[in-house]
Motif scaffolding. Structure first.
Motif, mmCIF file in Angstrom:
data_model
loop_
_atom_site.group_PDB
_atom_site.id
_atom_site.type_symbol
_atom_site.label_atom_id
_atom_site.label_comp_id
_atom_site.label_asym_id
_atom_site.label_seq_id
_atom_site.Cartn_x
_atom_site.Cartn_y
_atom_site.Cartn_z
ATOM 1 N N GLU A 1 -0.404 8.699 0.549
ATOM 2 C CA GLU A 1 -1.760 8.756 1.082
ATOM 3 C C GLU A 1 -2.225 7.374 1.519
ATOM 4 O O GLU A 1 -2.943 7.239 2.528
ATOM 5 C CB GLU A 1 -2.724 9.320 0.047
ATOM 6 C CG GLU A 1 -4.154 9.461 0.583
ATOM 7 C CD GLU A 1 -5.103 10.108 -0.412
ATOM 8 O OE1 GLU A 1 -5.584 11.215 -0.117
ATOM 9 O OE2 GLU A 1 -5.348 9.495 -1.472
ATOM 10 N N CYS A 2 -1.829 6.339 0.786
ATOM 11 C CA CYS A 2 -2.202 4.978 1.153
ATOM 12 C C CYS A 2 -1.619 4.616 2.517
ATOM 13 O O CYS A 2 -2.300 4.005 3.356
ATOM 14 C CB CYS A 2 -1.725 4.000 0.084
ATOM 15 S SG CYS A 2 -2.245 2.300 0.343
ATOM 16 N N LEU A 3 -0.380 4.977 2.766
ATOM 17 C CA LEU A 3 0.238 4.718 4.067
ATOM 18 C C LEU A 3 -0.492 5.455 5.178
ATOM 19 O O LEU A 3 -0.749 4.899 6.253
ATOM 20 C CB LEU A 3 1.712 5.134 4.045
ATOM 21 C CG LEU A 3 2.670 4.235 3.252
ATOM 22 C CD1 LEU A 3 4.008 4.933 3.040
ATOM 23 C CD2 LEU A 3 2.871 2.899 3.970
ATOM 24 N N ALA A 4 -0.840 6.723 4.939
ATOM 25 C CA ALA A 4 -1.543 7.504 5.954
ATOM 26 C C ALA A 4 -2.908 6.900 6.262
ATOM 27 O O ALA A 4 -3.311 6.788 7.431
ATOM 28 C CB ALA A 4 -1.681 8.952 5.487
ATOM 29 N N ARG A 5 -3.638 6.513 5.222
ATOM 30 C CA ARG A 5 -4.949 5.898 5.439
ATOM 31 C C ARG A 5 -4.822 4.552 6.145
ATOM 32 O O ARG A 5 -5.681 4.175 6.949
ATOM 33 C CB ARG A 5 -5.673 5.712 4.101
ATOM 34 C CG ARG A 5 -6.345 6.973 3.617
ATOM 35 C CD ARG A 5 -7.185 6.717 2.396
ATOM 36 N NE ARG A 5 -7.820 7.956 1.960
ATOM 37 C CZ ARG A 5 -8.281 8.171 0.738
ATOM 38 N NH1 ARG A 5 -8.178 7.227 -0.181
ATOM 39 N NH2 ARG A 5 -8.850 9.322 0.432
ATOM 40 N N SER A 6 -3.751 3.837 5.840
ATOM 41 C CA SER A 6 -3.534 2.547 6.484
ATOM 42 C C SER A 6 -3.288 2.735 7.975
ATOM 43 O O SER A 6 -3.798 1.953 8.799
ATOM 44 C CB SER A 6 -2.345 1.830 5.841
ATOM 45 O OG SER A 6 -2.587 1.551 4.477
ATOM 46 N N ARG A 7 -2.526 3.742 8.345
ATOM 47 C CA ARG A 7 -2.299 4.022 9.768
ATOM 48 C C ARG A 7 -3.631 4.333 10.456
ATOM 49 O O ARG A 7 -3.897 3.848 11.563
ATOM 50 C CB ARG A 7 -1.333 5.190 9.937
ATOM 51 C CG ARG A 7 0.082 4.919 9.433
ATOM 52 C CD ARG A 7 1.021 6.072 9.743
ATOM 53 N NE ARG A 7 2.299 5.905 9.062
ATOM 54 C CZ ARG A 7 2.634 6.516 7.943
ATOM 55 N NH1 ARG A 7 1.808 7.381 7.381
ATOM 56 N NH2 ARG A 7 3.812 6.302 7.390
#
Length: 612
Positions: free
Chosen positions: A411-417
């Motif tokens: 989820e952190c990666l998705a939010r970062s994108r």
């Protein structure tokens, strides 16, 4: 608690400390140089004082100016942030001896003990913390040869006062010993006023794991978990995250306890970071963890708040800067180790004013014509600049820090994108395109990258493609290097909106990004070797002036007046952005004037020497 704190720093970290002070009801004092008179940190503080000219040595690094300003403002504490004076034990000692002013940080004795790497290694070894095989300070090349006979190559030659890769040189074969030893000593002297160096076995392609600690003067020591800082370029961190996706639970506990044990043995208090190198398994599959028997070694202690402390704050909910202030005021840490809980995953992206497609060259100026940072759940911005502000290039290239939190790494990666897609900066180049690339990069997304991944494994063409695709800001997008200019338009077709980028090959632009009339060149006039102007002095010199391409410090001058040089000869060494840069002769000729000496600070465009 304190009544008023002077923040001896600038930019986003100064704003971060000011905000923590305001949360605690503490008055704030900013200091600024002539270059920073309109700086964001000045706007945030209750009071602000000019401490000198743009040159850091005459302002932010001036011990007496900072302390006298604290007295003048009636501040009862000084917080150094990170960088500048934050790890200067001499300055900390001066503050400690100033009546009525408290140093917000560890004691000067602890800073001196842990700031010099050989002393820190001895402390950690006594506390049974694993250390890399190494030596005491050495002087001669023969000491390197003797060490190689026992431990083999490669070998790291490291400055005692070094950090972040500064003052460290790698020897991979015997023929490199003398050159690298001299280079490490030179950097140690230039950066830390200490040319003492020592040796360590060099660990290839490790992971870089660091542990955040906080301790008080009542004997309480707490760790706040680890951060993985393995994505680095030339030993400088680019993206940091926590917790590490590479560690097994058993290995994690070993590292955390080693950090807590070492800090306790050193009698250390306030915030700090204990850094480790962890042997990476090159065959580790995505999702697989390093096992409990993996070797790890103490690297160094950073006796200050870290740039990436935000990652720990997001996963623990603990305001580390507030606790720095409380501990400095004599408070006891109000939570037990068992109270420290870890929630989800966080990443920090350093938003630097650099062009990643041009070897991360720092911007030489510009204005934030557009500054529209992201927001929403799980997104935090630490910054000081606002739309319309000019970029100050006298110090470092950091514009802001984007911190993203999610329930887990996915989820952190998705939010970062999402956050990086929303981030809009125009007027200066930034490494936002590089960050967007990394969030689509297999090894980084899988968590199998290591500290050498960017320098040795990542295809640089991918960085150039990312810059071309997403680099719509500042000089990075204004020209493709081949005379191609771009223009963005928004159009509507059958009621649907499209953002279109037009390329105008071969048509030069004026300073406003418009096509220049007549299609002629935009330059005109005389040029120098580096395209800069040498100022008033350059106008009075005969011949061709070689000028500085960036702000920095002269580490070495290799020529004298009257010397003959050939095209490509290294005429001096310029340190900028923590890296050595060889300045070469643009053509053959005779040196008619040398304008700089070793140790001099120069600005972009300053004349270095003249040739005829």
């Amino acid at each position: 608690m304190f009544d008023k704190v002077l923040v001896a720093n600038r930019g986003e970290i100064a704003v971060r400390v000011i905000r923590a002070c305001k949360d605690l009801g503490i008055g704030t004092v900013a200091v600024y140089s002539e270059a920073d008179k309109h700086g964001g940190h000045v706007r945030f503080a209750d009071e602000a004082y000019n401490v000198g000219p743009a040159r850091a040595a005459d302002s932010y690094l001036d011990h007496e100016a900072i302390i006298e300003t604290a007295k003048q403002a009636g501040a009862d504490a000084i917080h150094p942030g990170y960088g500048f004076l934050a790890e200067n034990a001499e300055f900390a000692g001066k503050v400690e001896s100033t009546d009525g002013v408290v140093w917000v940080g560890p004691s000067s004795d602890a800073m001196e003990q842990l700031g010099e790497k050989t002393k820190a290694r001895a402390v950690m070894s006594d506390a049974d913390v694993p250390i890399v095989p190494g030596t005491d300070p050495i002087e001669e090349p023969d000491a390197v040869r003797t060490f190689a006979e026992e431990h083999g190559y490669p070998i790291a030659i490291k400055a005692e006062g070094g950090g972040g890769g500064r003052g460290m040189k790698i020897v991979r074969e015997e023929s490199e010993i003398e050159e690298q030893l001299e280079s490490a000593k030179r950097e140690g002297e230039a950066y830390f006023d200490n040319d003492s160096v020592y040796l360590e076995r060099y660990i290839e392609n490790p992971r870089h794991i660091e542990v955040q600690v906080i301790a008080d003067e009542h004997g309480n020591v707490r760790h706040l978990g680890e951060r993985d800082c393995s994505l680095q370029r030339r030993h400088q961190k680019v993206i940091e995250e926590g917790p590490s996706s590479a560690l097994s639970e058993g290995l994690r506990e070993e590292i955390l306890e080693a950090a807590r044990r070492g800090v306790d043995a050193a009698g250390y208090y306030n915030a700090g970071t204990v850094e480790f190198l962890v042997e990476e398994d090159p065959d580790r599959a995505p999702g697989e963890r390093l096992d409990d028997d993996t070797d790890f070694y103490f690297l160094e202690v950073n006796t200050r708040i870290q740039v990436e402390h935000t990652v720990t704050e997001e996963i623990t909910g603990i305001d580390i800067v507030k606790w720095q202030l409380r501990v400095a005021a004599g408070d006891e840490i109000g939570f037990a180790q068992s109270d420290v809980a870890f929630d989800g995953h966080a990443m920090e992206f350093r938003i630097n004013a650099e062009n990643a497609a041009e070897d991360f060259a720092p911007a030489t100026g510009g204005t934030l014509e557009t500054y529209d940072p992201p927001g929403g759940i799980g997104v935090r911005m630490d910054d000081a600049l606002r739309q319309g502000d000019d970029l100050v290039t006298d110090y470092d290239s950091m514009v802001a820090k984007l911190i993203v939190h999610g329930s887990d790494r996915e989820e952190c990666l998705a939010r970062s994108r999402r956050a990086l897609a929303e981030y809009d900066i125009e007027g200066i180049p930034t490494i936002i395109p590089f960050h967007r690339l990394m969030l689509t990069d297999g090894p980084f997304v899988d968590g199998t990258h290591h500290t050498k991944y960017l320098d040795e494994d990542l295809d640089t063409e991918r960085i150039e493609e990312a810059q071309a695709k997403w680099g719509t800001d500042g000089e990075a997008a204004a020209s493709g290097g081949d005379g191609t200019t771009t223009q963005e338009l928004t159009i509507e077709v059958d009621g649907k909106r499209f953002d279109v980028k037009l390329e105008n090959p071969g048509l030069p632009t004026n300073g406003a990004g418009q096509q220049a009339a007549g299609g002629g060149g935009a330059g005109g006039g005389t040029t120098s070797a580096s395209g800069g102007s040498g100022g008033d002095q350059a106008a009075t010199l005969e011949g061709q002036q070689v000028t500085a391409e960036m702000q920095g410090t002269i580490l070495e001058v290799n020529v004298e007046e009257g010397d003959e040089v050939a095209s490509g000869d290294v005429i001096c060494v310029l340190e900028a952005m923590k890296m050595e840069n060889d300045v070469v002769a643009p053509s053959g000729g005779t040196v008619t004037h040398v304008a700089v000496s070793s140790g001099d600070s120069v600005d972009m465009g300053d004349t270095l020497l003249a040739l005829e």
